[in-house]
Write a protein that holds these residues in place. Sequence first.
Motif, short mmCIF file in Angstrom:
data_model
loop_
_atom_site.label_atom_id
_atom_site.label_comp_id
_atom_site.label_asym_id
_atom_site.label_seq_id
_atom_site.Cartn_x
_atom_site.Cartn_y
_atom_site.Cartn_z
N ALA A 21 0.83 -1.20 0.00
CA ALA A 21 0.00 0.00 0.00
C ALA A 21 0.87 1.26 0.00
CB ALA A 21 -0.94 -0.01 1.20
N VAL A 22 1.94 1.24 0.76
CA VAL A 22 2.86 2.38 0.78
C VAL A 22 3.47 2.58 -0.60
CG1 VAL A 22 5.11 3.14 1.66
CG2 VAL A 22 3.31 2.42 3.26
N ASP A 23 3.83 1.49 -1.27
CA ASP A 23 4.35 1.60 -2.64
C ASP A 23 3.35 2.32 -3.54
OD1 ASP A 23 6.71 0.26 -2.03
OD2 ASP A 23 6.06 -1.65 -2.90
N ARG A 24 2.09 1.95 -3.43
CA ARG A 24 1.06 2.58 -4.26
C ARG A 24 0.88 4.05 -3.91
NH1 ARG A 24 -1.16 3.89 -8.79
NH2 ARG A 24 -3.39 4.31 -8.65
N CYS A 25 0.88 4.36 -2.62
CA CYS A 25 0.77 5.76 -2.19
C CYS A 25 1.93 6.59 -2.76
CB CYS A 25 0.75 5.86 -0.67
SG CYS A 25 -0.77 5.27 0.10
N LEU A 26 3.12 6.04 -2.71
CA LEU A 26 4.29 6.75 -3.22
C LEU A 26 4.22 6.92 -4.74
CD1 LEU A 26 7.06 5.28 -0.93
CD2 LEU A 26 6.36 7.70 -1.09
N GLU A 27 3.69 5.93 -5.42
CA GLU A 27 3.52 6.03 -6.87
C GLU A 27 2.63 7.23 -7.21
OE1 GLU A 27 1.77 3.36 -10.58
OE2 GLU A 27 1.75 2.55 -8.55
N LEU A 28 1.52 7.35 -6.51
CA LEU A 28 0.62 8.48 -6.76
C LEU A 28 1.25 9.79 -6.29
CD1 LEU A 28 -2.80 6.86 -5.81
CD2 LEU A 28 -2.02 7.56 -8.09
N ALA A 29 1.84 9.79 -5.10
CA ALA A 29 2.44 11.02 -4.55
C ALA A 29 3.53 11.57 -5.44
CB ALA A 29 2.97 10.77 -3.14
N SER A 30 4.19 10.72 -6.20
CA SER A 30 5.26 11.20 -7.08
C SER A 30 4.73 12.12 -8.17
CB SER A 30 6.02 10.01 -7.70
OG SER A 30 5.21 9.36 -8.66
N THR A 31 3.41 12.17 -8.34
CA THR A 31 2.81 13.05 -9.35
C THR A 31 2.26 14.34 -8.74
OG1 THR A 31 0.51 12.21 -9.23
CG2 THR A 31 2.08 10.98 -10.61
N TRP A 32 2.28 14.47 -7.46
CA TRP A 32 1.58 15.57 -6.79
C TRP A 32 2.29 16.91 -6.86
CZ3 TRP A 32 -0.06 12.50 -1.81
CH2 TRP A 32 -1.01 11.55 -2.17
N MET A 33 3.50 16.95 -7.31
CA MET A 33 4.17 18.24 -7.48
C MET A 33 3.52 19.03 -8.61
SD MET A 33 8.06 17.17 -6.61
CE MET A 33 7.91 15.58 -7.41
N ALA A 34 2.71 18.36 -9.42
CA ALA A 34 1.99 19.02 -10.52
C ALA A 34 0.70 19.68 -10.05
CB ALA A 34 1.68 17.99 -11.61
N TRP A 35 0.40 19.60 -8.75
CA TRP A 35 -0.84 20.17 -8.23
C TRP A 35 -0.90 21.67 -8.53
CZ3 TRP A 35 -1.68 22.72 -3.11
CH2 TRP A 35 -3.05 22.89 -2.82
N ASP A 36 -2.06 22.14 -8.98
CA ASP A 36 -2.22 23.54 -9.38
C ASP A 36 -2.72 24.45 -8.26
OD1 ASP A 36 -4.91 22.91 -9.14
OD2 ASP A 36 -5.31 23.03 -11.30
N GLY A 37 -2.85 23.94 -7.05
CA GLY A 37 -3.26 24.76 -5.92
C GLY A 37 -4.76 24.81 -5.67
N ARG A 38 -5.53 24.24 -6.57
CA ARG A 38 -6.98 24.22 -6.38
C ARG A 38 -7.37 22.96 -5.62
NH1 ARG A 38 -9.24 24.95 -12.28
NH2 ARG A 38 -7.42 23.68 -12.72
N PRO A 39 -8.32 23.09 -4.67
CA PRO A 39 -8.71 21.92 -3.88
C PRO A 39 -9.40 20.86 -4.74
CG PRO A 39 -10.22 23.72 -3.47
CD PRO A 39 -9.09 24.27 -4.32
N ILE A 40 -9.26 19.63 -4.32
CA ILE A 40 -9.92 18.50 -4.96
C ILE A 40 -11.04 18.09 -4.01
CG2 ILE A 40 -9.62 16.13 -5.77
CD1 ILE A 40 -6.53 16.97 -6.00
N THR A 41 -12.25 18.02 -4.52
CA THR A 41 -13.39 17.67 -3.68
C THR A 41 -13.83 16.26 -4.05
OG1 THR A 41 -14.06 19.98 -3.65
CG2 THR A 41 -15.68 18.37 -2.94
N THR A 42 -14.00 15.42 -3.02
CA THR A 42 -14.47 14.06 -3.24
C THR A 42 -15.68 13.80 -2.35
OG1 THR A 42 -13.04 13.12 -1.53
CG2 THR A 42 -12.16 13.22 -3.77
N ASP A 43 -16.47 12.85 -2.73
CA ASP A 43 -17.65 12.45 -1.95
C ASP A 43 -18.56 13.63 -1.64
OD1 ASP A 43 -16.59 9.87 -1.92
OD2 ASP A 43 -15.55 10.21 -0.03
N GLY A 44 -18.50 14.66 -2.45
CA GLY A 44 -19.37 15.81 -2.27
C GLY A 44 -19.02 16.72 -1.11
N ALA A 45 -18.11 16.31 -0.23
CA ALA A 45 -17.84 17.14 0.94
C ALA A 45 -16.38 17.17 1.37
CB ALA A 45 -18.69 16.67 2.12
N ASN A 46 -15.64 16.15 1.05
CA ASN A 46 -14.25 16.09 1.49
C ASN A 46 -13.34 16.89 0.57
OD1 ASN A 46 -14.25 14.35 3.85
ND2 ASN A 46 -14.97 12.77 2.44
N LEU A 47 -12.59 17.80 1.17
CA LEU A 47 -11.66 18.63 0.43
C LEU A 47 -10.26 18.05 0.59
CD1 LEU A 47 -11.68 22.25 -0.07
CD2 LEU A 47 -9.68 21.43 1.14
#
Length: 165
Positions: A21-47
């Motif tokens: 699971a940590v390997d998978r988290c790191l795989e995704l996190a390696s792309t997060w430097m591309a974040w544009d500063g806008r919040p991501i909303t999931t499940d209609g309420a979670n920011l």
Amino acid sequence: MTTDTTPAPADDNPALLVAAAVDRCLELASTWMAWDGRPITTDGANLWTPSKAVRRIQDHLVDHLAEVEALLAGAAPQPDLWHGRTVTLEADWARLTETDLAEARSRWTRLAQAYVNRYATVPDAWDVPRDPNWTLRAIAEHVAGVTWYAEQVGDLRFGDSARIR
């Protein structure tokens, strides 16, 4: 890289699921430097922001490792008092840098290894009932769900961070 989070066979160290699971988290996190500063909303309420996901992954890994250690010591686990995903801290708005990712990689892989090592020392304890708590195997299977936090931010390689899921 292993990303399978199905329950481990009875004779395999269940903490290997945490490491995967940590390997998978790191795989995704390696792309997060591309974040544009806008919040991501999931499940209609979670920011979500990348830094918030990093915080929640770390909290989850630490909380349950402390729970495992308490149970093995015959002590009652301390209740977690985190606010969890219901709050977004000021620090959660910080952009994720290469150094932040390197720090997360160091922390998460060391925590995953601590799970694997600790579970390896007590194979006879993996399935011992610990009512009202879960078994150690069930805790490892639950912790492997830490990928949920990373998936809330997702893969940002293509600059698609301002989305509602």
